[in-house]
Design a protein around this motif. Structure first.
Motif, PDB file in Angstrom:
ATOM      1  N   ASN A  63       0.870  -1.173   0.000  1.00 30.70           N
ATOM      2  CA  ASN A  63       0.000   0.000   0.000  1.00 30.70           C
ATOM      3  C   ASN A  63       0.908   1.224   0.000  1.00 30.70           C
ATOM      4  OD1 ASN A  63      -1.577   2.221   0.630  1.00 30.70           O
ATOM      5  ND2 ASN A  63      -2.760   1.187   2.211  1.00 30.70           N
ATOM      6  N   VAL A  64       0.940   1.951  -1.118  1.00 32.96           N
ATOM      7  CA  VAL A  64       1.790   3.132  -1.251  1.00 32.96           C
ATOM      8  C   VAL A  64       0.959   4.416  -1.334  1.00 32.96           C
ATOM      9  CG1 VAL A  64       3.695   1.837  -2.297  1.00 32.96           C
ATOM     10  CG2 VAL A  64       1.946   2.870  -3.760  1.00 32.96           C
ATOM     11  N   ASP A  70      -5.764   3.635   4.399  1.00 26.18           N
ATOM     12  CA  ASP A  70      -5.766   2.181   4.480  1.00 26.18           C
ATOM     13  C   ASP A  70      -6.687   1.691   3.370  1.00 26.18           C
ATOM     14  OD1 ASP A  70      -4.223   2.536   6.730  1.00 26.18           O
ATOM     15  OD2 ASP A  70      -5.815   2.051   8.150  1.00 26.18           O
ATOM     16  N   ILE A  71      -6.322   0.613   2.708  1.00 26.22           N
ATOM     17  CA  ILE A  71      -7.071   0.133   1.549  1.00 26.22           C
ATOM     18  C   ILE A  71      -7.540  -1.295   1.807  1.00 26.22           C
ATOM     19  CG2 ILE A  71      -6.988  -0.306  -0.931  1.00 26.22           C
ATOM     20  CD1 ILE A  71      -4.807   1.840  -1.124  1.00 26.22           C
ATOM     21  N   ASN A 103      -5.494 -10.393   1.769  1.00 28.51           N
ATOM     22  CA  ASN A 103      -5.692 -10.092   3.195  1.00 28.51           C
ATOM     23  C   ASN A 103      -7.120 -10.374   3.650  1.00 28.51           C
ATOM     24  OD1 ASN A 103      -4.541  -9.295   5.649  1.00 28.51           O
ATOM     25  ND2 ASN A 103      -5.150  -7.160   5.373  1.00 28.51           N
ATOM     26  N   ASN A 104      -7.763 -11.359   3.022  1.00 27.09           N
ATOM     27  CA  ASN A 104      -9.130 -11.753   3.375  1.00 27.09           C
ATOM     28  C   ASN A 104     -10.106 -10.580   3.282  1.00 27.09           C
ATOM     29  OD1 ASN A 104     -10.588 -14.073   3.907  1.00 27.09           O
ATOM     30  ND2 ASN A 104     -10.671 -13.691   6.106  1.00 27.09           N
ATOM     31  N   GLY A 105      -9.759  -9.571   2.470  1.00 33.18           N
ATOM     32  CA  GLY A 105     -10.604  -8.387   2.301  1.00 33.18           C
ATOM     33  C   GLY A 105     -10.367  -7.310   3.343  1.00 33.18           C
ATOM     34  N   ASN A 106      -9.564  -7.617   4.359  1.00 32.80           N
ATOM     35  CA  ASN A 106      -9.281  -6.651   5.423  1.00 32.80           C
ATOM     36  C   ASN A 106      -8.341  -5.554   4.922  1.00 32.80           C
ATOM     37  OD1 ASN A 106     -10.796  -8.029   7.468  1.00 32.80           O
ATOM     38  ND2 ASN A 106      -9.153  -9.535   7.538  1.00 32.80           N
ATOM     39  N   PRO A 107      -8.330  -4.406   5.623  1.00 33.00           N
ATOM     40  CA  PRO A 107      -7.485  -3.294   5.173  1.00 33.00           C
ATOM     41  C   PRO A 107      -5.994  -3.631   5.211  1.00 33.00           C
ATOM     42  CG  PRO A 107      -9.092  -2.540   6.792  1.00 33.00           C
ATOM     43  CD  PRO A 107      -9.162  -4.032   6.771  1.00 33.00           C
ATOM     44  N   VAL A 109      -2.832  -1.594   5.744  1.00 33.77           N
ATOM     45  CA  VAL A 109      -2.560  -0.263   6.281  1.00 33.77           C
ATOM     46  C   VAL A 109      -1.593   0.502   5.382  1.00 33.77           C
ATOM     47  CG1 VAL A 109      -3.032  -0.917   8.675  1.00 33.77           C
ATOM     48  CG2 VAL A 109      -0.707  -1.072   7.784  1.00 33.77           C
ATOM     49  N   ASN A 110      -1.678   1.815   5.453  1.00 32.13           N
ATOM     50  CA  ASN A 110      -0.799   2.675   4.684  1.00 32.13           C
ATOM     51  C   ASN A 110       0.648   2.323   4.972  1.00 32.13           C
ATOM     52  OD1 ASN A 110       0.724   5.651   4.724  1.00 32.13           O
ATOM     53  ND2 ASN A 110      -0.506   5.176   2.949  1.00 32.13           N
ATOM     54  N   GLY A 111       1.402   2.098   3.929  1.00 33.22           N
ATOM     55  CA  GLY A 111       2.809   1.721   4.069  1.00 33.22           C
ATOM     56  C   GLY A 111       3.011   0.235   4.328  1.00 33.22           C
ATOM     57  N   GLY A 112       1.919  -0.520   4.468  1.00 32.47           N
ATOM     58  CA  GLY A 112       2.011  -1.940   4.782  1.00 32.47           C
ATOM     59  C   GLY A 112       2.325  -2.793   3.561  1.00 32.47           C
ATOM     60  N   THR A 113       2.905  -3.947   3.832  1.00 32.90           N
ATOM     61  CA  THR A 113       3.256  -4.908   2.785  1.00 32.90           C
ATOM     62  C   THR A 113       2.844  -6.300   3.217  1.00 32.90           C
ATOM     63  OG1 THR A 113       5.175  -3.605   2.095  1.00 32.90           O
ATOM     64  CG2 THR A 113       5.171  -5.919   1.476  1.00 32.90           C
ATOM     65  N   LEU A 114       2.238  -7.035   2.319  1.00 33.23           N
ATOM     66  CA  LEU A 114       1.963  -8.453   2.512  1.00 33.23           C
ATOM     67  C   LEU A 114       2.813  -9.215   1.515  1.00 33.23           C
ATOM     68  CD1 LEU A 114      -1.932  -8.713   2.769  1.00 33.23           C
ATOM     69  CD2 LEU A 114      -0.274  -9.106   4.566  1.00 33.23           C
TER      70      LEU A 114
END
Length: 133
Positions: A63-64, A70-71, A103-107, A109-114
């Protein structure tokens, strides 16, 4: 700046010699939009193969969002995605043909990486198809 997995740097003096400012790439937004699907970046690359020789790939979903959002409900176009290596379905799961959810549809977070790894004889093209802000 990282492009295609390689670090590429440009010196400030080089830009001065060109006589113009370097262009900044901004996501295409409609006035008032908090975020767009271009705020999610998907990178993938090869990793060590499984012991039986099946190629593996590591995927990073980031998420950039520049406005700090948060997306959620991140969906990727993924064809008939499948993997010989088990992937946690809470991280990445194919729902239907050409529709995978992150992410199972969950947000995210801003700056987060999966990230996750999959194993298949070929690399799947993965691209963001929809998001919720």
């Amino acid at each position: 700046m990282v492009l295609g997995g390689r670090n590429q740097t440009h010196s400030a003096s080089h830009r001065k010699l060109l006589g113009h400012k370097a262009a900044t790439v901004e996501p295409k937004r409609v006035w008032g939009d908090k975020c767009t699907k271009s705020d999610i970046v998907v990178n993938q690359g090869p990793t060590a193969p499984l012991p039986n020789g099946i190629p593996t790939y590591t995927v990073e979903i980031m998420n950039v969002c520049s406005s700090g959002c948060d997306i959620s409900n991140i969906h990727l176009s993924c064809g008939w995605f499948s993997s010989a290596r088990l992937i946690n379905p809470k991280v990445f799961k194919r729902v239907h043909f050409d529709d995978c959810i992150v992410n199972n549809g969950n947000p995210l977070v801003n700056g987060g990486t999966l990230s996750f790894q999959y194993a298949n004889t070929f690399r799947y093209p993965l691209s963001v198809s929809s998001v919720n802000c």
